[in-house]
Write an enzyme that holds these catalytic residues in place. Structure first.
Site, PDB file in Angstrom:
ATOM      1  N   HIS A  11       0.721  -1.206   0.008  1.00  0.00           N
ATOM      2  CA  HIS A  11      -0.046  -0.123  -0.027  1.00  0.00           C
ATOM      3  C   HIS A  11       0.829   1.154   0.101  1.00  0.00           C
ATOM      4  CE1 HIS A  11      -3.754   2.295   0.655  1.00  0.00           C
ATOM      5  NE2 HIS A  11      -2.991   2.956   1.593  1.00  0.00           N
ATOM      6  N   GLU A  12       1.881   1.329   1.065  1.00  0.00           N
ATOM      7  CA  GLU A  12       2.790   2.470   1.153  1.00  0.00           C
ATOM      8  C   GLU A  12       3.870   2.652  -0.316  1.00  0.00           C
ATOM      9  OE1 GLU A  12       2.142   4.827   3.019  1.00  0.00           O
ATOM     10  OE2 GLU A  12       0.790   3.363   4.340  1.00  0.00           O
ATOM     11  N   HIS A  58       1.650   4.472  -2.802  1.00  0.00           N
ATOM     12  CA  HIS A  58       1.807   6.070  -2.650  1.00  0.00           C
ATOM     13  C   HIS A  58       2.919   6.437  -3.198  1.00  0.00           C
ATOM     14  CE1 HIS A  58      -1.658   6.435  -0.286  1.00  0.00           C
ATOM     15  NE2 HIS A  58      -1.658   5.700   0.666  1.00  0.00           N
ATOM     16  N   ASP A 103      -7.873   7.714   2.524  1.00  0.00           N
ATOM     17  CA  ASP A 103      -7.079   8.353   1.186  1.00  0.00           C
ATOM     18  C   ASP A 103      -8.390   8.821   0.149  1.00  0.00           C
ATOM     19  OD1 ASP A 103      -4.720   7.678   2.164  1.00  0.00           O
ATOM     20  OD2 ASP A 103      -4.628   5.686   1.248  1.00  0.00           O
TER      21      ASP A 103
END
Lengths: 268, 268, 268, 268, 268, 268
Positions: free
Chosen positions: A58-59, A62, A134
């Site tokens: 997930h990170e 980004h 988000d």
């Protein structure tokens, strides 16, 4: 029901205590409410390897979207060390203190926000509740672009739905603000288009560069925190084609990137 | 009318007292209001055999759906001993403390919730008011999936209907949030699809395995509480085909599972 | 206008005093408001024979529908002695203290409520304002069946229009709850179908058994109160065909049941 | 604007003082507001002959509709002596104290209310603002018939739009109450049909008996107040065909009934 | 924004002081807000000749429409001396104190109100913000005619959208008051028709008599205030055909009426 | 989330302090909220050259539109020295203190407001958030033109959506104010037409005179503030065709106007 209400209050108090709140906050209620809806009691804070792995992807989502979109601010760090309700986070390092933002900068920010959900989809095939925040921010931004900043060409430089409120008297000046169904439909569609366009942009960046996604997520899972320099180093090597060769060398002594899913437990 | 209002307050006070509330709560009002609407006065707390039997089926519905959906948390216990307004309950034992939930985990939770109503329909052919709370939670969860967590592919990663409220000033920041009829219709339809899909999943699990439903409900009616181990034992024997043979042996010395409906009174 | 307002307050105070309220209640306002709308001043509490007769038919409607629908709770008593704003009432004697109600039980309760209006229509051919409270309860119940208890097959096990409110903060958690016009239409139509079906059921019960309606109403008009036993006695005799024969014998020494309309004044 | 606001407050205070209010009431504001909208300052309370004549027709409209509709309560008196904001009034003398009202009684009451406007239309050809209160009451009554008392056959015994509010907590129990556009349209149309039907009924009664309208209005204009007995006397003579003959006799020594329009000023 | 807010407050305080308010009023905010929107700071109160000329035409519009519509109250005076926010005004002298108003009187009042805007259009070809208050009153009056006084034949004697509020409890009695889209559309259309019809009536009166418009505006510009008698004098002379001849005589020694646009500055 | 909330409060407090507010104001929250949405922390107040250049174009847009539209008030000064949240501003010098504004003056004001966004689009090809306030004011003005001042010919002299509120009692007088979908659509479309027409007018003025846009923006960037006289001087020279010749002379010793984009950094 009443029993649920008790659960909700108890859960909220526990959350508040854990994250150091002196009084129970709205935020704690929200966390507690999701728990109660799921019918689960909170136990310990030990995260499963699966959760860590998913957070790493997930990170990385980004991070990668920000690296590939020109004009993005540099990344300060990315981490999968949980803090509060968040399992991980990516921090940016803005170059300057802007007072105004261009349309393309707004679009890039929406893309950064949706990069996490895009990575979930590509890496694990399944969305999670973790991207809720988000999505909320991306939607609010898209809405402001259309309704406040006049960034939709179809609608033009016009404010939509503003309340025209008198702050001192606590009520509206005169007129109500209902728009016609036609205009509301156009607004909805313009907001959705912005979101959809940026989400497709994220999916393309991540699927076109899946080896980098695997490498970065793997690295983040091992080190738990990556500095902007470390991220930039991996990114540059990938771009220079060096990554590919180094991977082959490392394959003999270490696990493959795609092993991350199954061998998560042998790290630490 | 005024007389009804008096009834309502009295009923609420009685409910509150019974469940140990110091002050009358919203919850007590809700219970009292249903009573008044039905035009019935509350008497004693002696449950009829029919109610116990129906509750046994209902709880078994929750249990079985959880057993047959992979990835469900283990069951701690199921009971038909009433507590507060609830005639029975099924408790889960989560394996870990999750902060985020996947889409499939959300769907499974909705299915667990609707398992009770599905069992009512299959066993007694008739829905009851008892599933109201399960339905409320399942709907709230489906709504969050669509409107908050971006789990509908047709709508995408977009927040729907968020209030954008300023907590300190107690009012909204700027813009109203009415969506177009088209988008509202899509949201309604996506929520209904999630509910409907999970309800059909429950009905299929229970009707494909009706002998297990009968056995488990019978067992729960006899013992009033079943531990996770006891449930697992019956479930495993059923899966291993052992159940069938044991049934035949037991048929001579005990009542048949389907007898449960008519002979409920001969249990102590 | 101002004069009306004064009337309204005065009427409300008078109502409140008569029914023993220490302070004027909402209920008193409602009663007073209908009076003012009708442009009539309240005088004495002497009821006309016509009102008594109509009330006898109305209560008999409640009684008969309950007798003919299987699974209805026994009737405690029916009376046409006025109390508060109500000209008469029918009391039930529930067999047990239920915590949950089946769909058929809900439908039967709606039918009991609408039985009074159905009797008005058959006996006097004209609806009155007196059934307003019954209609309100029946509608509220039908709405809960559809929107809260998932008892509409077309909508399924889904909550409609729930407010999702935070009781402590006194406001909603996040999202607004507007449904699409399509779903709202379906909900309206399902509620109306439930009401209509039960009202037709009442009309059929009463018109198929009009002799019993006349006998019971006549008896209630004469005695003012009928116990459950007395009602049951008349009902059983009717069912056993005895009623018919007894009628013939009584015809010579007493008035015919249908005389009730015209000879109501010769009872003391 | 500010000046208008000052006018409004002054006018309201003047009204309040004149009708004996210690504090300015809502009602006074309403009266004042119409004045300000009309841009006129209040002077003296001397009524013109034209206003008296129009009022006599208006009150006669209420009286005649009540006389010709069977089952109407007797009339106590009719007067054109102004009181408060009202230029005239018609008082009824109910035969008994009803707690419930039949559909036909509701319809008759609506007709009595609309009789004044119907007379305006027939006698002067032009509606005035004076019927606003009558129209408001008639509409409220028609609405209650349809939405509260189940008196529309097309909608049936169903409550529409009830708020389902908890009086103690000051908020609604659970569900919102928006109806579909289809049902709202049906409700609007049923209310309008009731109003229209009764208004046509009034117009027919008055135009079929215009000589009585002229006689009664003339009499009311001369005496300023007519008792129920006086009204009944004129009505009976008209019905018995006596009226016609008497008219011919009186024509020689007094003015004709239709002279009322032109010769209003020669009465003292 | 914040700066605008400060401007708004300051402007409002200045307005309040100038018109003699002890505290800042709603009205002052409205005035200030228009200023801030226009981005202009207030300076002195010296009016330009153009503004005086436009005001003279505007007031003449009110005056002429009232003169040409039969049954209008006499005019007391017309002035272009500014007072408060208003650049000019026309005062009427009602003949009697009416408590009710006929439909034709309401229509005439709407016409008087719209006469100013009609004159702007004919004389200067351009609408100004100055007619905002007239338009607001005319619309409110047209709305009351349709929704409160039953003066629309298409809708009939029916109240639309009344709130049915309980003043003591501060909330509505029971039912909400949403009308169907069909009825709302009809109401909108009836209100617009009344406005449009009266506005066309104004335009016709003024364009059919443009010489009088020029003469009266010229006279008002020169004298700043015209009494009812002066106005009547000019009006009568115009009607008697005298005006035309006098104009020819005066043409040699004074400026022509249409010169008013260009030579406004040579008056002292 | 909670963390965001903390950020929001902190940011708001910082903003408030910087712009000299004693207490945190609504305005500070708005500024802070945009920051948090963008995920950026505020640093120093040093503006980039790009921001200065963009601001110069933006202010020049306001200036030029005002210069080319006849009847605009003279410009006092234009500046790119930031103040509060604003990066630059253009001040006007109204010739007189108007109490009313003509339609063409309203349209010109909307054009002045949209001139900034038009310049952004032509000079940098991209809209920014900085025009949000201009758009808000232009929309509010267009709305007042249509809904309050009767300046739309299609709708006529009619007030739309006015609340008809009683300021003393804090609630509406009587009637609700929902308009039909048809009228709402017409209002939306009229407002959009006004905005669109004025925006196209701006684009035409700026693109027809792009050399002047470049010259003025360049000059503003160099001097940071231009007085009305300096602006007028450049404007007149451009109009007299002198500009073109002077440009050619200056080209040899200084940078070309279009260099502004690339050479911004060599100014001190």
């Amino acid at each position: 029901s009443g029993a649920d209400l008790e659960n909700l209050v108890n859960e909220a108090a526990l959350w508040g205590a854990r994250v150091g709140h002196k009084a129970v906050k709205m935020d704690d209620f929200e966390a507690a409410k999701d728990k109660v809806l799921m019918g689960r009691e909170r136990r310990s804070m030990v995260l499963t390897d699966e959760q860590k792995r998913n957070t790493a992807y997930h990170e990385t989502g980004h991070v990668m979207v920000a690296k590939f979109i020109p004009g993005s601010d540099p990344i300060h760090k990315a981490t999968i060390i949980p803090r509060g309700r968040s399992l991980g986070s990516t921090h940016f390092l803005p170059l300057d203190d802007r007072l105004t933002y261009s349309k393309s900068y707004c679009e890039a920010t929406i893309a950064h926000l949706l990069g996490g959900r895009a990575a979930d989809k590509i890496a694990t095939g399944e969305p999670t509740t973790g991207a809720g925040d988000d999505i909320k921010k991306a939607t609010a931004l898209a809405k402001k672009m259309v309704c406040e900043w006049g960034m939709s060409d179809k609608i033009g430089p016009m404010t939509i739905g503003d309340k025209d409120e008198n702050i001192f008297l606590g009520k509206e000046f005169g007129r109500s603000n209902n728009h016609s169904e036609d205009l509301t439909k156009l607004v909805d569609s313009e907001i959705r288009n912005i979101i959809e366009e940026q989400f497709q942009r994220c999916l393309k960046i991540l699927s076109d560069n899946e080896p980098l996604l695997q490498t970065l997520a793997n690295e983040l899972l091992n080190k738990e925190t990556l500095t902007g320099e470390e991220i930039d180093d991996i990114y540059q090597r990938y771009l220079n084609g060096k990554l590919k060769k180094e991977e082959k060398k490392q394959k003999s002594k270490s696990k493959k990137p795609q092993d991350i899913k199954d061998n998560g437990n042998d790290k630490s």
